[in-house]
Scaffold this motif. Structure first.
Motif, PDB file in Angstrom:
ATOM      1  N   LEU A   1       0.814  -1.218   0.000  1.00  0.00           N
ATOM      2  CA  LEU A   1       0.000   0.000   0.000  1.00  0.00           C
ATOM      3  C   LEU A   1       0.849   1.270   0.000  1.00  0.00           C
ATOM      4  O   LEU A   1       0.705   2.129  -0.873  1.00  0.00           O
ATOM      5  CB  LEU A   1      -0.948  -0.004   1.204  1.00  0.00           C
ATOM      6  N   ALA A   2       1.753   1.395   0.970  1.00  0.00           N
ATOM      7  CA  ALA A   2       2.578   2.614   1.051  1.00  0.00           C
ATOM      8  C   ALA A   2       3.561   2.690  -0.107  1.00  0.00           C
ATOM      9  O   ALA A   2       3.824   3.770  -0.631  1.00  0.00           O
ATOM     10  CB  ALA A   2       3.305   2.672   2.386  1.00  0.00           C
ATOM     11  N   GLY A   3       4.097   1.538  -0.512  1.00  0.00           N
ATOM     12  CA  GLY A   3       5.019   1.528  -1.648  1.00  0.00           C
ATOM     13  C   GLY A   3       4.343   1.923  -2.944  1.00  0.00           C
ATOM     14  O   GLY A   3       4.926   2.605  -3.783  1.00  0.00           O
ATOM     15  N   GLY A   4       3.100   1.498  -3.126  1.00  0.00           N
ATOM     16  CA  GLY A   4       2.344   1.898  -4.308  1.00  0.00           C
ATOM     17  C   GLY A   4       1.939   3.361  -4.267  1.00  0.00           C
ATOM     18  O   GLY A   4       1.823   4.017  -5.297  1.00  0.00           O
ATOM     19  N   LEU A   5       1.724   3.867  -3.072  1.00  0.00           N
ATOM     20  CA  LEU A   5       1.334   5.268  -2.900  1.00  0.00           C
ATOM     21  C   LEU A   5       2.500   6.216  -3.158  1.00  0.00           C
ATOM     22  O   LEU A   5       2.348   7.222  -3.829  1.00  0.00           O
ATOM     23  CB  LEU A   5       0.787   5.487  -1.485  1.00  0.00           C
ATOM     24  N   THR A   6       3.656   5.891  -2.612  1.00  0.00           N
ATOM     25  CA  THR A   6       4.808   6.782  -2.734  1.00  0.00           C
ATOM     26  C   THR A   6       5.475   6.633  -4.086  1.00  0.00           C
ATOM     27  O   THR A   6       5.265   5.671  -4.797  1.00  0.00           O
ATOM     28  CB  THR A   6       5.836   6.496  -1.619  1.00  0.00           C
ATOM     29  N   THR A   7       6.307   7.612  -4.434  1.00  0.00           N
ATOM     30  CA  THR A   7       6.936   7.585  -5.746  1.00  0.00           C
ATOM     31  C   THR A   7       8.291   8.278  -5.741  1.00  0.00           C
ATOM     32  O   THR A   7       8.370   9.497  -5.724  1.00  0.00           O
ATOM     33  CB  THR A   7       6.022   8.207  -6.808  1.00  0.00           C
ATOM     34  N   PHE A   8       9.335   7.488  -5.721  1.00  0.00           N
ATOM     35  CA  PHE A   8      10.682   8.045  -5.790  1.00  0.00           C
ATOM     36  C   PHE A   8      10.993   8.526  -7.204  1.00  0.00           C
ATOM     37  O   PHE A   8      11.631   9.551  -7.391  1.00  0.00           O
ATOM     38  CB  PHE A   8      11.718   7.004  -5.347  1.00  0.00           C
ATOM     39  N   SER A   9      10.501   7.809  -8.199  1.00  0.00           N
ATOM     40  CA  SER A   9      10.802   8.181  -9.582  1.00  0.00           C
ATOM     41  C   SER A   9      10.168   9.519  -9.959  1.00  0.00           C
ATOM     42  O   SER A   9      10.830  10.368 -10.575  1.00  0.00           O
ATOM     43  CB  SER A   9      10.344   7.084 -10.535  1.00  0.00           C
ATOM     44  N   SER A  10       8.922   9.744  -9.592  1.00  0.00           N
ATOM     45  CA  SER A  10       8.288  11.036  -9.893  1.00  0.00           C
ATOM     46  C   SER A  10       8.975  12.169  -9.144  1.00  0.00           C
ATOM     47  O   SER A  10       9.167  13.259  -9.686  1.00  0.00           O
ATOM     48  CB  SER A  10       6.804  11.010  -9.528  1.00  0.00           C
ATOM     49  N   PHE A  11       9.363  11.908  -7.909  1.00  0.00           N
ATOM     50  CA  PHE A  11      10.108  12.891  -7.117  1.00  0.00           C
ATOM     51  C   PHE A  11      11.425  13.233  -7.805  1.00  0.00           C
ATOM     52  O   PHE A  11      11.791  14.406  -7.924  1.00  0.00           O
ATOM     53  CB  PHE A  11      10.331  12.334  -5.702  1.00  0.00           C
ATOM     54  N   SER A  12      12.127  12.227  -8.296  1.00  0.00           N
ATOM     55  CA  SER A  12      13.418  12.445  -8.952  1.00  0.00           C
ATOM     56  C   SER A  12      13.258  13.256 -10.233  1.00  0.00           C
ATOM     57  O   SER A  12      14.003  14.222 -10.468  1.00  0.00           O
ATOM     58  CB  SER A  12      14.083  11.102  -9.276  1.00  0.00           C
ATOM     59  N   VAL A  13      12.289  12.886 -11.061  1.00  0.00           N
ATOM     60  CA  VAL A  13      12.077  13.590 -12.325  1.00  0.00           C
ATOM     61  C   VAL A  13      11.600  15.017 -12.073  1.00  0.00           C
ATOM     62  O   VAL A  13      12.039  15.959 -12.743  1.00  0.00           O
ATOM     63  CB  VAL A  13      11.086  12.813 -13.222  1.00  0.00           C
ATOM     64  N   ALA A  14      10.720  15.202 -11.106  1.00  0.00           N
ATOM     65  CA  ALA A  14      10.246  16.560 -10.790  1.00  0.00           C
ATOM     66  C   ALA A  14      11.401  17.435 -10.314  1.00  0.00           C
ATOM     67  O   ALA A  14      11.512  18.598 -10.721  1.00  0.00           O
ATOM     68  CB  ALA A  14       9.153  16.501  -9.733  1.00  0.00           C
ATOM     69  N   SER A  15      12.264  16.881  -9.472  1.00  0.00           N
ATOM     70  CA  SER A  15      13.412  17.643  -8.982  1.00  0.00           C
ATOM     71  C   SER A  15      14.359  17.996 -10.125  1.00  0.00           C
ATOM     72  O   SER A  15      14.829  19.134 -10.226  1.00  0.00           O
ATOM     73  CB  SER A  15      14.166  16.846  -7.913  1.00  0.00           C
ATOM     74  N   LEU A  16      14.628  17.039 -10.992  1.00  0.00           N
ATOM     75  CA  LEU A  16      15.492  17.288 -12.153  1.00  0.00           C
ATOM     76  C   LEU A  16      14.875  18.325 -13.080  1.00  0.00           C
ATOM     77  O   LEU A  16      15.571  19.234 -13.560  1.00  0.00           O
ATOM     78  CB  LEU A  16      15.751  15.981 -12.907  1.00  0.00           C
ATOM     79  N   THR A  17      13.574  18.223 -13.313  1.00  0.00           N
ATOM     80  CA  THR A  17      12.886  19.180 -14.184  1.00  0.00           C
ATOM     81  C   THR A  17      12.972  20.597 -13.618  1.00  0.00           C
ATOM     82  O   THR A  17      13.254  21.550 -14.361  1.00  0.00           O
ATOM     83  CB  THR A  17      11.417  18.762 -14.386  1.00  0.00           C
ATOM     84  N   LEU A  18      12.730  20.739 -12.324  1.00  0.00           N
ATOM     85  CA  LEU A  18      12.853  22.053 -11.700  1.00  0.00           C
ATOM     86  C   LEU A  18      14.268  22.605 -11.878  1.00  0.00           C
ATOM     87  O   LEU A  18      14.461  23.774 -12.221  1.00  0.00           O
ATOM     88  CB  LEU A  18      12.505  21.978 -10.210  1.00  0.00           C
TER      89      LEU A  18
END
Length: 123
Positions: free
Chosen positions: A74-91
């Motif tokens: 449940l928590a693993g499916g909810l959280t997202t390291f990949s989206s966090f990484s891409v968002a940080s890189l994009t910023l």
């Protein structure tokens, strides 16, 4: 059998993440804010959930078979390291280095704090 329950819980977590992201995206358009708030929210919420489950497991209130379903599923499916990484890189690549630094710091600091709070709440 545990693996099937982890998979099912992962689907629920991912669907919740998708719904939250869609909700935040609809709210963000009128303001033009482009900070990855939804990703931060799901990562902090997932950290709180994992910390709470860890505390319940440690205290004997959650079984060893239920823990991976709740934490990894449940928590693993909810959280997202990949989206966090891409968002940080994009910023960062967009020249919004301060926002990228805030995003990285907020996800890390609030995630660890939420996990600690979850464990504390379970005690």
């Amino acid at each position: 059998m545990t693996a099937l329950w982890v998979g099912a819980a992962s689907v629920l977590g991912a669907l919740a993440r998708f719904a939250l992201d869609a909700w935040f995206t609809r709210r963000r358009r009128p303001t033009g804010v482009s900070f990855p708030v939804a990703t931060l929210v799901v990562n902090v919420a997932g950290s709180l959930l994992i910390g709470w489950c860890y505390g319940l497991l440690d205290g004997g209130a959650l079984g060893a078979r239920a823990y991976p379903v709740a934490a990894a599923g449940l928590a693993g499916g909810l959280t997202t390291f990949s989206s966090f990484s891409v968002a940080s890189l994009t910023l960062f690549l967009d020249g919004r280095r301060w926002a990228a630094a805030v995003n990285v710091t907020a996800n890390l600091a609030l995630g660890v704090a939420a996990a600690a709070l979850g464990r504390l709440l379970a005690a």
